[in-house]
Design an enzyme around this catalytic site. Structure first.
Site: not given
Ligand code: NAI
Length: 250
Positions: A152, A185, A156, A64, A139
């Site tokens: 982070y 999460i 956000k 991205v 977030s």
């Molecule tokens: P995750 O690590 O399971 O998934 C993140 C995904 O983003 C991965 O598949 C990764 O390969 C992809 N990604 C990262 N950098 C990338 C790039 N440069 N280009 C393309 N893809 C890329 O994490 P999760 O927990 O599913 O997080 C998803 C979103 O939710 C994030 O933006 C995170 O900051 C946000 N979030 C998550 C929380 C949590 O507690 N898990 C809480 C609040 C927000």
């Protein structure tokens, strides 16, 4: 009985971060709601796994932070009605320890990656002339702050600002732009090194929430479906906070 306002039949959605966690859950739920889903991520293997879990999910292996890759992927979609910009990374360091390169790396993915996707998607939607819905992933850190969360949290907070600004600019075109700010999460992002550390962290996060549990990726996907669909037709520029009721605990 299916509720029509949540029905995405005939709509096309583009989901970033769709190889894992919240992004994967969003891709699967939007597909279940009837959308044709384009799933994008830099993790090719995770993307393929996502595609095996639902029919009508097409994959785009991309980073991205590369605007040209996002442009090509979105241009290749038959049309675009929904963007869920979910891809993101975590970085933890105190203010005093934070290095320029940490900030640049997190900024590139968490802010510029969302900005590029929003620019490409909004441009496409305006060209189509039939409105659309853009959902960004903020977030709970934007409300609470937190030790170690400088890079982070800054990215956000910037996503929230982008969301509100684009909502104002794109609203006259019938394009709604909203953010989701999840609490803690359970996903690979919040994995701890071992089961004991995981249980301890989750118990302490659950204790902070009136609902006394941490969230699952599906909890967030349902919020995204609401914002993506006509069920939220009068919502724009808002932050939805699926977080178990956590307010400002720290
Ligand atoms: P995750 O690590 O399971 O998934 C993140 C995904 O983003 C991965 O598949 C990764 O390969 C992809 N990604 C990262 N950098 C990338 C790039 N440069 N280009 C393309 N893809 C890329 O994490 P999760 O927990 O599913 O997080 C998803 C979103 O939710 C994030 O933006 C995170 O900051 C946000 N979030 C998550 C929380 C949590 O507690 N898990 C809480 C609040 C927000």
């Amino acid at each position: 009985m299916a509720v029509k306002a949540y029905d995405l039949t005939g709509r096309t959605a583009f989901v970033t971060g769709a190889a894992s966690g919240i992004g994967r859950a969003c891709a699967l739920l939007l597909a279940q709601a009837g959308a044709t889903v384009h799933a994008a991520d830099r993790d090719a293997r995770g993307l393929e796994e996502t595609a095996t879990l639902a029919k009508d999910v097409r994959t785009h292996h991309l980073d991205v932070t590369d605007r040209a890759q996002l442009h090509a992927a979105i241009a290749s979609c038959e049309r675009l009605d929904v963007l869920a910009a979910v891809a993101g990374i975590m970085h933890s360091s105190t203010v005093l320890e934070t290095r320029d390169e940490d900030l640049d790396r997190v900024w590139d993915v968490n802010f510029k990656g969302v900005l590029y996707a929003c620019q490409e998607a909004a441009g496409r939607m305006i060209g189509q002339g039939s409105g659309g819905s853009i959902v960004t992933m903020a977030s709970g850190a934007v409300d609470t702050g937190g030790a170690g969360l400088l890079c982070y949290g800054v990215t956000k907070a910037a996503v929230v600002q982008l969301t509100k600004t684009l909502a104002t600019e794109a609203g006259p075109h019938g394009i709604r732009v909203n953010a989701v700010a999840p609490g803690w999460i359970r996903t690979p992002m919040t994995d701890r090194p071992d089961a004991t550390a995981q249980a301890r962290t989750e118990a302490s996060m659950a204790r902070l929430a009136p609902l006394k549990r941490v969230g699952e990726a599906e909890d967030i996907a349902h919020a995204v479906l609401y914002l993506a669909s006509d069920a939220s037709a009068f919502m724009t520029g808002q932050i939805l906070r699926p977080n178990g009721g956590v307010a400002m605990p720290w």
